[in-house]
Each structure stands twice: as structure tokens, then as C-alpha cells.
Scaffold this motif. Sequence first.
Motif, PDB file in Angstrom:
ATOM      1  N   PRO A 206       0.822  -1.212   0.000  1.00 49.55           N
ATOM      2  CA  PRO A 206       0.000   0.000   0.000  1.00 49.55           C
ATOM      3  C   PRO A 206       0.858   1.263   0.000  1.00 49.55           C
ATOM      4  CG  PRO A 206      -0.723  -1.546   1.691  1.00 49.55           C
ATOM      5  CD  PRO A 206       0.595  -2.047   1.184  1.00 49.55           C
ATOM      6  N   GLU A 207       0.447   2.248  -0.754  1.00 46.00           N
ATOM      7  CA  GLU A 207       1.163   3.528  -0.757  1.00 46.00           C
ATOM      8  C   GLU A 207       1.078   4.199   0.612  1.00 46.00           C
ATOM      9  OE1 GLU A 207       3.068   4.987  -2.898  1.00 46.00           O
ATOM     10  OE2 GLU A 207       2.867   3.463  -4.466  1.00 46.00           O
ATOM     11  N   GLU A 208       0.008   3.913   1.324  1.00 43.84           N
ATOM     12  CA  GLU A 208      -0.256   4.601   2.589  1.00 43.84           C
ATOM     13  C   GLU A 208       0.716   4.203   3.697  1.00 43.84           C
ATOM     14  OE1 GLU A 208      -4.143   5.507   5.444  1.00 43.84           O
ATOM     15  OE2 GLU A 208      -4.321   4.235   3.675  1.00 43.84           O
ATOM     16  N   TYR A 209       1.238   2.975   3.613  1.00 41.07           N
ATOM     17  CA  TYR A 209       2.163   2.522   4.654  1.00 41.07           C
ATOM     18  C   TYR A 209       3.185   1.594   4.016  1.00 41.07           C
ATOM     19  CZ  TYR A 209       3.910   0.899   9.143  1.00 41.07           C
ATOM     20  OH  TYR A 209       4.729   0.615  10.227  1.00 41.07           O
ATOM     21  N   ARG A 210       4.429   2.037   3.943  1.00 40.96           N
ATOM     22  CA  ARG A 210       5.501   1.278   3.313  1.00 40.96           C
ATOM     23  C   ARG A 210       6.290   0.523   4.375  1.00 40.96           C
ATOM     24  NH1 ARG A 210       4.216   1.620  -1.925  1.00 40.96           N
ATOM     25  NH2 ARG A 210       6.380   1.507  -2.653  1.00 40.96           N
ATOM     26  N   PHE A 211       6.663  -0.720   4.059  1.00 41.64           N
ATOM     27  CA  PHE A 211       7.425  -1.493   5.023  1.00 41.64           C
ATOM     28  C   PHE A 211       8.830  -0.925   5.184  1.00 41.64           C
ATOM     29  CE2 PHE A 211       8.788  -3.478   1.059  1.00 41.64           C
ATOM     30  CZ  PHE A 211      10.122  -3.784   1.288  1.00 41.64           C
ATOM     31  N   SER A 212       9.428  -1.172   6.339  1.00 48.00           N
ATOM     32  CA  SER A 212      10.794  -0.730   6.584  1.00 48.00           C
ATOM     33  C   SER A 212      11.767  -1.873   6.294  1.00 48.00           C
ATOM     34  CB  SER A 212      10.958  -0.279   8.045  1.00 48.00           C
ATOM     35  OG  SER A 212      10.989  -1.405   8.897  1.00 48.00           O
ATOM     36  N   HIS A 213      13.050  -1.548   6.295  1.00 44.93           N
ATOM     37  CA  HIS A 213      14.055  -2.575   6.067  1.00 44.93           C
ATOM     38  C   HIS A 213      14.140  -3.565   7.229  1.00 44.93           C
ATOM     39  CE1 HIS A 213      15.924  -0.097   2.719  1.00 44.93           C
ATOM     40  NE2 HIS A 213      15.828  -1.305   2.211  1.00 44.93           N
TER      41      HIS A 213
ATOM     42  N   CYS B 251       1.424 -11.128  11.785  1.00 42.08           N
ATOM     43  CA  CYS B 251       1.276  -9.693  11.470  1.00 42.08           C
ATOM     44  C   CYS B 251       1.964  -9.446  10.130  1.00 42.08           C
ATOM     45  CB  CYS B 251       1.856  -8.796  12.555  1.00 42.08           C
ATOM     46  SG  CYS B 251       1.153  -9.055  14.189  1.00 42.08           S
ATOM     47  N   SER B 252       1.557 -10.202   9.128  1.00 45.14           N
ATOM     48  CA  SER B 252       2.335 -10.351   7.891  1.00 45.14           C
ATOM     49  C   SER B 252       2.258  -9.176   6.937  1.00 45.14           C
ATOM     50  CB  SER B 252       1.874 -11.614   7.151  1.00 45.14           C
ATOM     51  OG  SER B 252       0.558 -11.451   6.643  1.00 45.14           O
ATOM     52  N   GLY B 253       1.243  -8.318   7.063  1.00 45.98           N
ATOM     53  CA  GLY B 253       1.101  -7.279   6.048  1.00 45.98           C
ATOM     54  C   GLY B 253       0.956  -7.925   4.685  1.00 45.98           C
ATOM     55  N   CYS B 254       1.754  -7.471   3.728  1.00 51.57           N
ATOM     56  CA  CYS B 254       1.681  -8.028   2.378  1.00 51.57           C
ATOM     57  C   CYS B 254       2.622  -9.216   2.169  1.00 51.57           C
ATOM     58  CB  CYS B 254       1.944  -6.948   1.342  1.00 51.57           C
ATOM     59  SG  CYS B 254       3.476  -6.040   1.553  1.00 51.57           S
TER      60      CYS B 254
ATOM     61  N   LEU C 298      -7.047  -5.302   3.550  1.00 50.48           N
ATOM     62  CA  LEU C 298      -6.489  -4.523   2.445  1.00 50.48           C
ATOM     63  C   LEU C 298      -5.201  -5.143   1.904  1.00 50.48           C
ATOM     64  CD1 LEU C 298      -6.184  -0.657   2.317  1.00 50.48           C
ATOM     65  CD2 LEU C 298      -4.181  -2.062   1.856  1.00 50.48           C
ATOM     66  N   TYR C 299      -4.497  -5.860   2.739  1.00 47.17           N
ATOM     67  CA  TYR C 299      -3.217  -6.442   2.338  1.00 47.17           C
ATOM     68  C   TYR C 299      -3.366  -7.668   1.426  1.00 47.17           C
ATOM     69  CZ  TYR C 299      -0.135  -3.703   5.409  1.00 47.17           C
ATOM     70  OH  TYR C 299       0.596  -2.705   6.002  1.00 47.17           O
ATOM     71  N   HIS C 300      -4.544  -8.250   1.354  1.00 45.58           N
ATOM     72  CA  HIS C 300      -4.680  -9.537   0.669  1.00 45.58           C
ATOM     73  C   HIS C 300      -4.270  -9.476  -0.795  1.00 45.58           C
ATOM     74  CE1 HIS C 300      -6.851 -12.782  -1.486  1.00 45.58           C
ATOM     75  NE2 HIS C 300      -6.367 -13.494  -0.491  1.00 45.58           N
ATOM     76  N   ASP C 301      -4.747  -8.473  -1.525  1.00 46.72           N
ATOM     77  CA  ASP C 301      -4.405  -8.373  -2.946  1.00 46.72           C
ATOM     78  C   ASP C 301      -2.911  -8.170  -3.149  1.00 46.72           C
ATOM     79  OD1 ASP C 301      -7.034  -8.736  -3.620  1.00 46.72           O
ATOM     80  OD2 ASP C 301      -7.447  -6.629  -4.038  1.00 46.72           O
TER      81      ASP C 301
ATOM     82  N   LYS D 234      -2.881   3.058   9.010  1.00 43.78           N
ATOM     83  CA  LYS D 234      -1.495   3.230   9.453  1.00 43.78           C
ATOM     84  C   LYS D 234      -1.370   2.991  10.951  1.00 43.78           C
ATOM     85  CE  LYS D 234       0.747   6.446   7.415  1.00 43.78           C
ATOM     86  NZ  LYS D 234       1.283   7.765   6.983  1.00 43.78           N
ATOM     87  N   ASN D 235      -2.323   3.474  11.719  1.00 40.31           N
ATOM     88  CA  ASN D 235      -2.283   3.280  13.167  1.00 40.31           C
ATOM     89  C   ASN D 235      -2.328   1.796  13.523  1.00 40.31           C
ATOM     90  OD1 ASN D 235      -2.171   6.016  13.827  1.00 40.31           O
ATOM     91  ND2 ASN D 235      -4.401   6.215  13.829  1.00 40.31           N
ATOM     92  N   ARG D 236      -3.109   1.027  12.793  1.00 43.35           N
ATOM     93  CA  ARG D 236      -3.221  -0.408  13.078  1.00 43.35           C
ATOM     94  C   ARG D 236      -1.929  -1.146  12.732  1.00 43.35           C
ATOM     95  NH1 ARG D 236      -8.641  -2.392  10.335  1.00 43.35           N
ATOM     96  NH2 ARG D 236      -8.331  -4.266  11.604  1.00 43.35           N
TER      97      ARG D 236
END
Length: 216
Positions: free
Chosen positions: A15-22, A49-52, A82-85, A143-145
Motif C-alpha cells: 500500500p502507498e499509505e504505509y511502506r514497510f521498513s528494512h 502480522c504479515s502485512g503483504c 487490504l493487504y490480501h491483494d 497506518k495506526n493499526r
Amino acid sequence: MSSINPHYTFQYSQPEEYRFSHDSVFLARRVFEFVKDDDWDQARGLDLCSGCGIIGLDFLFHLQNETGKSLAAFDFLEVQSLYHDHFTKNLCELGETKTACHFINDNYQVLSTEPFKESYDIVLSNPPYFQVGQGKLSPSEFKNRCRFFIDSDFRSLILGIENSLAPQGRAFVLLRSLADHGMSYLKEAERLVSKRVSIQSLGDIRGTDLVLLKKD
């Protein structure tokens, strides 16, 4: 640790709204280096808590491409649908794999239930770092979640990991020290787990403790 990733895998959809960190890609690589010599053919893994799916997919990429090994199954547990796709696209980027990968859209409290009891040989997790009240909330609920324990709490996270780890199973979790807030997630985890689980610090990743939880 450098902020440059020397072990690039592939371009992730996210998601553009929240990018993963290194932190996530470094965690995947560090765990791979710890366990690459083990036998994983019959093993089940979990990206919690896998995100994408960055951590789990990066781990599988390293394991397959550098050792030719694979796990029997790998689950990706994430509360935000939202992360599923994005996960589906990233799984396609991983390419052909012998590992059965599944996205589970649920709260990690589910790990404390009977169907998940002693299910996983390895768990990888970069969970939220903050409690509500520790830092400024964003106008974005999404983002808060990602950043705060909102959908559940730290206690449920640790107890869920303990319940879902198989005998001799290992969980590699990033736990940030919150000394400024008078709290240590590492000490709290030590207090919460039973005598069946040992806890060990394996150093840090970009200032965040990498903690190993192992079940007897």
C-alpha cells in the motif's frame, strides 16, 4: 546495521499509505542465516502480522534460491484485509514454490485457539511497536493499526505464539525497547510465557531486539 538491503529479492506490491521498513527484509535474511542448514521438508511456518507477506516470502525466497529447500506450508496471518491483494501479487512474484502458502485474514488472538495449537515449527514476526498513548496517532486508521497494538494486545501476541508453536518450534520476533515509556517488551514476554518456552536475545536489527522464543 546499514539501511541498504544487500540481499534484494524482488519488487514488492504494498500500500502507498504505509511502506514497510528494512527491518522486515533484514529479519527474513537474519533468520534464514540462523536456520538454513535445518531440514524443512515437513515443516509449517507462520508470518505473524504479515502485512503483504514481505518477511515470509523473503525467507522462502532465500531458502529456495540458496539451499533448494522449502517448507511444506507457510501461513500469513494479517488482520487488515487490504493487504490480501498485495500478498497475492507478491506470491506470484516469488515464482514456482513447493510451499503451500495461505493468507489468513484474522486477528492473531486466533492463535490461542485449539485449531492452532502446536501448529508451527517456525514463526517470524515484526509486530506493532507501540501501545496506544505511546506516540502520536495518525489520521489514518490503517497506518495506526500497523504501528500500534489496536486490534489486540502484546499479551495476546505472546500467548498466541506459545500456543501455536510446535514442540521444538522457534519464533523469531522483533521487539522494540520502549525505555522512554518505562517498558521492556522482552521482560514482559519473559513474564508471560510458561516454563515450556525459553527466551533469548539474538542481538538487534536496526536498533530493535531480535528475540528467539523456543518451545521445549
